[in-house]
Enzyme design. Structure first.
Site, PDB file in Angstrom:
ATOM      1  CD  GLU A 202      -6.407   7.061   5.751  1.00 48.30           C
ATOM      2  OE1 GLU A 202      -6.782   6.970   4.661  1.00 48.30           O
ATOM      3  OE2 GLU A 202      -5.368   7.485   6.027  1.00 48.30           O
TER       4      GLU A 202
ATOM      5  CG  HIS B 241      -1.032   6.845  -1.629  1.00 45.65           C
ATOM      6  ND1 HIS B 241      -2.478   6.861  -2.345  1.00 45.65           N
ATOM      7  CD2 HIS B 241      -1.210   6.000  -0.647  1.00 45.65           C
ATOM      8  CE1 HIS B 241      -3.376   6.563  -1.473  1.00 45.65           C
ATOM      9  NE2 HIS B 241      -2.704   6.001  -0.462  1.00 45.65           N
TER      10      HIS B 241
ATOM     11  CD  GLN C  12      -7.481  11.435  -1.956  1.00 43.19           C
ATOM     12  OE1 GLN C  12      -7.230  12.477  -2.674  1.00 43.19           O
ATOM     13  NE2 GLN C  12      -6.677  10.909  -1.000  1.00 43.19           N
TER      14      GLN C  12
ATOM     15  CG  HIS D 219      -1.986   0.986   0.991  1.00 43.59           C
ATOM     16  ND1 HIS D 219      -3.446   0.638   1.185  1.00 43.59           N
ATOM     17  CD2 HIS D 219      -1.810   2.466   1.140  1.00 43.59           C
ATOM     18  CE1 HIS D 219      -3.965   1.835   1.112  1.00 43.59           C
ATOM     19  NE2 HIS D 219      -3.078   3.062   1.043  1.00 43.59           N
TER      20      HIS D 219
ATOM     21  CG  ASP E 258      -0.732   5.343   3.425  1.00 40.82           C
ATOM     22  OD1 ASP E 258      -1.291   5.163   2.493  1.00 40.82           O
ATOM     23  OD2 ASP E 258      -1.527   5.781   4.361  1.00 40.82           O
TER      24      ASP E 258
HETATM   25 ZN    ZN Z   1      -3.422   5.004   1.167  1.00 42.90          ZN
END
Ligand code: ZN
Length: 402
Positions: A213, A60, A152, A58, A309
Site C-alpha cells: 500500500e 476496518h 499492522q 475490505h 476500506d
Molecule cells: Zn485496509
C-alpha cells in the site's frame, strides 16, 4: 414467523422484461411473470432494478469514525501514527458503537457482508477484537461480518503479534491478515508471509493481506505472496488488498507479477477511494492515482474486487458504506468504458467479492437465500450513474430496510 413476499415487476440483469420475484421461507422461490401473490405481502417494484446484496470485501470497522485529532498531512503514515496513539486507550463501548454505526449504514445501502480487518499487535493486543466480535454478533444475519486478524505493525518488527494473531483466531477472528511491506526489508517481508501462512495452515484459515500500500516501486511483496501461495498450495484462498505499488512498477516487472498472481489465483481488492486519497502524496504533477492495475489484472483473468476500506476516519474523511459509490470509481479511474467492463465494475462488489469471501449462497436465483436490494434504476450502468438514494433491502427473506 417467516415473511412471504411477492415483489412485482422488477428489472433483473439476466432477463429482458420485468419479472416478479416470489420469496418464501427466506428463499427465492420463483422468478416469473404474473406470479400468484396469495398469502404474500406485495411490493410493487415498478420497474426498479433488483440486485443481489452488495459485499464489502475490505473494511476496518475497528477505526470507523475515528477522526480526532485530524490527520493533517493526509498521508497513510500519519494516519497509522495517530491511530497507534489512540487505539490502546479506546473504550470497548466506543469501538462497538462506531462499528455498529458503520454496519447500520452498510445495511441501509444494501450491503449484506463485510470483511473487516482488525488491528492485532503489541499496542492494541486483542482490545479492538472483542467489541468487533460483539458488533458482528449484533448484526448476524443482517450484515454478516468476517473478521481478519491484522498485524499492522508487522510480525518480524513486532514479534508479539505472532502469538496474538493465534489468540485472535481462537477468539473470533477467522481469517489471517498481514502487511508484509510493514517490515524493514524484503527478506523480513518474506519471513512475515511465511509465519502467517503457517498460522493459516494451523487454523485451516484463508489469508487476506494488505500488500504494497504505497507508490514505492521498490515495494515488491505481492510477488512474494504469490510465490508463497503456490508453495503452500493455497491457490484461491489468498486475497491481496491495495497492491498500489503494482501500478508504479515498470511494465515488464508488473506483467511478470500479474502472471504469478493469476497462477496463484490470488483475489485482488482495490480500495479505490482511499487509494486515490492517500497515495501520490509526494508526487508533483502528474500525481499517480495509487490504484492498482485493475484493467491489466482483469485481462489476466484475476478476480478483482473493490472495497470501502474506511469511513470518516484518520485514513479517509469521507465514505458512506455504499458499494455502489465504490464500484463507480474503478470504471472511471481504471478506464473501463465498454458496457461489459461497466458491468464488471458493478459485479466487483457482488459476484466477484462473493468468490473472495467464499460465499456459496449468493445471487437472485430460485433456491438461494433472498438477499436483494431494489434500486431506482433499470440496469447496472444506470445504477452507477444515478447512485439512487432509495434502497429497499431484503435479507434472508425479510424486509430489513426501506
Ligand atoms: Zn485496509
Amino acid at each position: 414467523m417467516p415473511e412471504n413476499w411477492l415483489i412485482r415487476q422488477v428489472c433483473l440483469e439476466n432477463y429482458t422484461a420485468p419479472m416478479d420475484i416470489a420469496i418464501r421461507d427466506g428463499k427465492v422461490k420463483e422468478i416469473g411473470k404474473n406470479l400468484d401473490g396469495e398469502g404474500c405481502q406485495i411490493v410493487n417494484g415498478s420497474g426498479m432494478m433488483a440486485s443481489p446484496l452488495f459485499i464489502d470485501p475490505h473494511h476496518h470497522l475497528d477505526c470507523a469514525f475515528l477522526n480526532e485529532p485530524p490527520n493533517l498531512s493526509g498521508t497513510l503514515e500519519e494516519a497509522i501514527h495517530i491511530n497507534a496513539q489512540l487505539k490502546a486507550n479506546r473504550s470497548d463501548a466506543d469501538v462497538y458503537e462506531k462499528a455498529c454505526r458503520a454496519l447500520n449504514l452498510a445495511l441501509y445501502n444494501g450491503t449484506g457482508w463485510v470483511r473487516s480487518h482488525t488491528d492485532i499487535d503489541s499496542i492494541s493486543k486483542l482490545k479492538l477484537l472483542h467489541p468487533i466480535v460483539e458488533a458482528k454478533e449484533k448484526f448476524r444475519r443482517l450484515v454478516d461480518v468476517q473478521i481478519v486478524a491484522f498485524p499492522q505493525l508487522g510480525v518480524v518488527a513486532d514479534p508479539q503479534s505472532v502469538d496474538l494473531i493465534q489468540q485472535a483466531m481462537q477468539e473470533g477472528a477467522e481469517i489471517v491478515g498481514g502487511m508484509p511491506h510493514a517490515e524493514a526489508s524484503l527478506e523480513d517481508a518474506a519471513k512475515h508471509i511465511e509465519l502467517l501462512f503457517r498460522i493459516a495452515e494451523k487454523f485451516n484459515a484463508d489469508i487476506d493481506m494488505h500488500v504494497d500500500e504505497t507508490d514505492d516501486p521498490a515495494s515488491r511483496t505481492l510477488e512474494l505472496l504469490a510465490e508463497a501461495t503456490l508453495k503452500h498450495c493455497y491457490q484461491g484462498r489468498v486475497t491481496a488488498g491495495h497492491c498500489c505499488a503494482l501500478a508504479s512498477y515498470p511494465d515488464d516487472y508488473a506483467s511478470q507479477v500479474i502472471e504469478k498472481v493469476a497462477m496463484a489465483q490470488i483475489n485482488i481488492v482495490t480500495n479505490p477511494l482511499v487509494n486515490l486519497y492517500l497515495q501520490g502524496r509526494q508526487d508533483r504533477q502528474p500525481v499517480r492515482r495509487g490504484i492498482t492495475r485493475v484493467k491489466q489484472l482483469l485481462q489476466a483473468g484475476v478476480n478483482v474486487t473493490c472495497g470501502s476500506d474506511d469511513i470518516a476516519n484518520l485514513f479517509f474523511p469521507f465514505g458512506r458504506m455504499d458499494m455502489l459509490e465504490i464500484a463507480m470509481i474503478p470504471s472511471v479511474v481504471s478506464h473501463l468504458p465498454r458496457p461489459e467492463e461497466i458491468q464488471t465494475a458493478v459485479n466487483m462488489p457482488r459476484d466477484w467479492a462473493a468468490r473472495t469471501l467464499n460465499l456459496l449462497d449468493y445471487g437472485i436465483i430460485p433456491g438461494a437465500s433472498a438477499n436483494l436490494v431494489l434500486l431506482a434504476a433499470t440496469n447496472a450502468q444506470e445504477a452507477l450513474q444515478l447512485q439512487p438514494a432509495q434502497r429497499i433491502v431484503f435479507r434472508n427473506g425479510a424486509l430489513v430496510s426501506n
